[in-house]
Design a protein around this motif. Structure first.
Motif, PDB file in Angstrom:
ATOM      1  N   GLU A 152       0.827  -1.207   0.000  1.00 15.56           N
ATOM      2  CA  GLU A 152       0.000   0.000   0.000  1.00 15.56           C
ATOM      3  C   GLU A 152       0.863   1.258   0.000  1.00 15.56           C
ATOM      4  O   GLU A 152       0.460   2.304  -0.545  1.00 15.56           O
ATOM      5  N   ALA A 153       2.046   1.173   0.582  1.00 14.54           N
ATOM      6  CA  ALA A 153       2.936   2.336   0.656  1.00 14.54           C
ATOM      7  C   ALA A 153       3.681   2.588  -0.646  1.00 14.54           C
ATOM      8  O   ALA A 153       4.356   3.616  -0.784  1.00 14.54           O
ATOM      9  N   LEU A 154       3.571   1.668  -1.592  1.00 16.52           N
ATOM     10  CA  LEU A 154       4.282   1.802  -2.862  1.00 16.52           C
ATOM     11  C   LEU A 154       3.404   2.462  -3.915  1.00 16.52           C
ATOM     12  O   LEU A 154       2.190   2.287  -3.942  1.00 16.52           O
ATOM     13  N   ASP A 155       4.057   3.201  -4.794  1.00 18.80           N
ATOM     14  CA  ASP A 155       3.371   3.923  -5.865  1.00 18.80           C
ATOM     15  C   ASP A 155       3.837   3.373  -7.212  1.00 18.80           C
ATOM     16  O   ASP A 155       5.037   3.123  -7.409  1.00 18.80           O
ATOM     17  N   LEU A 156       2.901   3.166  -8.121  1.00 20.43           N
ATOM     18  CA  LEU A 156       3.234   2.586  -9.427  1.00 20.43           C
ATOM     19  C   LEU A 156       4.269   3.424 -10.168  1.00 20.43           C
ATOM     20  O   LEU A 156       5.235   2.880 -10.731  1.00 20.43           O
ATOM     21  N   ASP A 157       4.106   4.735 -10.181  1.00 19.83           N
ATOM     22  CA  ASP A 157       5.057   5.596 -10.892  1.00 19.83           C
ATOM     23  C   ASP A 157       6.448   5.530 -10.271  1.00 19.83           C
ATOM     24  O   ASP A 157       7.463   5.526 -10.986  1.00 19.83           O
ATOM     25  N   ALA A 158       6.492   5.490  -8.934  1.00 19.27           N
ATOM     26  CA  ALA A 158       7.786   5.400  -8.254  1.00 19.27           C
ATOM     27  C   ALA A 158       8.470   4.073  -8.576  1.00 19.27           C
ATOM     28  O   ALA A 158       9.687   4.023  -8.795  1.00 19.27           O
ATOM     29  N   LEU A 159       7.702   2.984  -8.604  1.00 16.38           N
ATOM     30  CA  LEU A 159       8.270   1.683  -8.969  1.00 16.38           C
ATOM     31  C   LEU A 159       8.781   1.698 -10.401  1.00 16.38           C
ATOM     32  O   LEU A 159       9.852   1.153 -10.690  1.00 16.38           O
ATOM     33  N   ALA A 160       8.030   2.313 -11.290  1.00 17.39           N
ATOM     34  CA  ALA A 160       8.454   2.391 -12.692  1.00 17.39           C
ATOM     35  C   ALA A 160       9.785   3.122 -12.804  1.00 17.39           C
ATOM     36  O   ALA A 160      10.615   2.798 -13.663  1.00 17.39           O
ATOM     37  N   GLY A 161       9.992   4.102 -11.923  1.00 18.93           N
ATOM     38  CA  GLY A 161      11.249   4.834 -11.942  1.00 18.93           C
ATOM     39  C   GLY A 161      12.438   3.996 -11.507  1.00 18.93           C
ATOM     40  O   GLY A 161      13.588   4.349 -11.778  1.00 18.93           O
ATOM     41  N   ARG A 162      12.191   2.874 -10.824  1.00 23.14           N
ATOM     42  CA  ARG A 162      13.264   1.981 -10.380  1.00 23.14           C
ATOM     43  C   ARG A 162      13.651   0.953 -11.438  1.00 23.14           C
ATOM     44  O   ARG A 162      14.639   0.235 -11.271  1.00 23.14           O
ATOM     45  N   LEU A 163      12.846   0.857 -12.493  1.00 19.39           N
ATOM     46  CA  LEU A 163      13.119  -0.164 -13.507  1.00 19.39           C
ATOM     47  C   LEU A 163      14.471   0.075 -14.158  1.00 19.39           C
ATOM     48  O   LEU A 163      14.783   1.188 -14.577  1.00 19.39           O
ATOM     49  N   ASP A 164      15.253  -0.966 -14.230  1.00 17.07           N
ATOM     50  CA  ASP A 164      16.589  -0.892 -14.820  1.00 17.07           C
ATOM     51  C   ASP A 164      16.873  -2.241 -15.471  1.00 17.07           C
ATOM     52  O   ASP A 164      17.334  -3.174 -14.817  1.00 17.07           O
ATOM     53  N   TYR A 188       0.592  -6.017 -13.639  1.00 16.24           N
ATOM     54  CA  TYR A 188       0.606  -6.958 -12.519  1.00 16.24           C
ATOM     55  C   TYR A 188       0.701  -6.316 -11.142  1.00 16.24           C
ATOM     56  O   TYR A 188       0.176  -6.879 -10.173  1.00 16.24           O
ATOM     57  N   PHE A 189       1.366  -5.176 -11.006  1.00 14.73           N
ATOM     58  CA  PHE A 189       1.485  -4.598  -9.665  1.00 14.73           C
ATOM     59  C   PHE A 189       0.131  -4.210  -9.073  1.00 14.73           C
ATOM     60  O   PHE A 189      -0.155  -4.559  -7.909  1.00 14.73           O
ATOM     61  N   PRO A 190      -0.741  -3.509  -9.811  1.00 17.00           N
ATOM     62  CA  PRO A 190      -2.053  -3.187  -9.220  1.00 17.00           C
ATOM     63  C   PRO A 190      -2.853  -4.440  -8.865  1.00 17.00           C
ATOM     64  O   PRO A 190      -3.582  -4.443  -7.860  1.00 17.00           O
ATOM     65  N   ARG A 191      -2.726  -5.502  -9.653  1.00 19.02           N
ATOM     66  CA  ARG A 191      -3.432  -6.741  -9.340  1.00 19.02           C
ATOM     67  C   ARG A 191      -2.917  -7.345  -8.041  1.00 19.02           C
ATOM     68  O   ARG A 191      -3.706  -7.788  -7.196  1.00 19.02           O
ATOM     69  N   LEU A 192      -1.599  -7.368  -7.889  1.00 20.26           N
ATOM     70  CA  LEU A 192      -1.016  -7.920  -6.663  1.00 20.26           C
ATOM     71  C   LEU A 192      -1.434  -7.092  -5.461  1.00 20.26           C
ATOM     72  O   LEU A 192      -1.839  -7.634  -4.418  1.00 20.26           O
ATOM     73  N   LYS A 193      -1.347  -5.789  -5.587  1.00 20.09           N
ATOM     74  CA  LYS A 193      -1.682  -4.888  -4.482  1.00 20.09           C
ATOM     75  C   LYS A 193      -3.136  -5.092  -4.038  1.00 20.09           C
ATOM     76  O   LYS A 193      -3.425  -5.214  -2.840  1.00 20.09           O
ATOM     77  N   ALA A 194      -4.050  -5.142  -5.013  1.00 17.11           N
ATOM     78  CA  ALA A 194      -5.468  -5.311  -4.701  1.00 17.11           C
ATOM     79  C   ALA A 194      -5.752  -6.696  -4.132  1.00 17.11           C
ATOM     80  O   ALA A 194      -6.578  -6.849  -3.220  1.00 17.11           O
ATOM     81  N   PHE A 195      -5.073  -7.705  -4.656  1.00 18.67           N
ATOM     82  CA  PHE A 195      -5.293  -9.084  -4.216  1.00 18.67           C
ATOM     83  C   PHE A 195      -4.886  -9.259  -2.753  1.00 18.67           C
ATOM     84  O   PHE A 195      -5.627  -9.843  -1.958  1.00 18.67           O
TER      85      PHE A 195
END
Length: 211
Positions: A152-164, A188-195
């Motif tokens: 819940e504390a993670l943000d999709l845009d912030a995670l996308a910024g970590r992609l390398d 997949y991230f929103p699905r995991l978060k909601a699940f």
């Protein structure tokens, strides 16, 4: 065919039964095919050869090799054919191969990491027989809630910024370019978060396993 990671909601009654009796095939509610072990082994060896050629090194560390290969013979010994187990009574989430990327983004590592960030690969306790990539793992109600709070504390845009993609490949991941990874993350991230949030809201635990 790559390794697929599954998560399933588990009621308090189910958790008590898993702790007491372990997990049976019908608890998973997925298609089990004995022959997939040979195909997985062949594909993993193919990927390793590609890394040797392209990167000048082996694709997998000793620890990763043991995790991926040690138990494939177990499934080969179970015989041929297909078995369709019964549908699960609780929801199941199929992360396909996205678990690799998600674990990397959560922990910054290929296989290690501290909990609850590393829950997908290290959370919970083992219950039941080895499925080829290890036994199913059972997350308690508290562990599920902790993982939900982490997500819940993670943000999709912030995670996308970590992609390398380069860093992921250096850790042994066979992955596409960052545009492909971004699309996979958005799916997949929103699905995991909601699940996981749904399980936590219902005061449930979870099962996690790989096939």
């Amino acid at each position: 065919m790559g390794m697929t990671l599954y998560l399933k909601h588990a009621s308090q009654i189910d958790l008590a039964r898993y702790a007491r009796e372990g997990v049976e095939g019908e608890d998973l509610g997925v298609l089990v095919e004995a022959g997939f072990a040979d195909r997985h082994a062949a594909r993993l060896k193919e990927l390793e050869l590609l890394y040797v050629a392209d990167e000048g090194r082996a694709a997998f560390s000793t620890t990763a090799r043991e995790m991926l290969f040690d138990h494939l013979d177990l499934l080969r010994r179970r015989g041929s054919g297909r078995m369709r187990v019964s549908s699960p009574s609780e929801p199941v989430l199929d992360l396909h191969g996205a678990w690799r990327m998600l674990h990397f983004l959560f922990t910054g590592d290929a296989f290690e990491g501290a909990l609850p960030a590393a829950t997908l690969l290290a959370g919970g306790r083992e219950v039941g027989e080895d499925l080829g990539y290890g036994p199913p793992r059972m997350l308690s109600i508290d562990e599920t809630a902790a993982f939900s709070r982490f997500l819940e504390a993670l943000d999709l845009d912030a995670l996308a910024g970590r992609l390398d993609a380069r860093a992921m490949k250096s850790l042994g991941y066979h992955c596409g370019e960052e545009a492909e990874l971004r699309a996979e993350l958005a799916r997949y991230f929103p699905r995991l978060k909601a699940f996981v949030a749904a399980a936590a809201a219902r005061r449930q635990g979870m099962l996690i396993w790989m096939l």
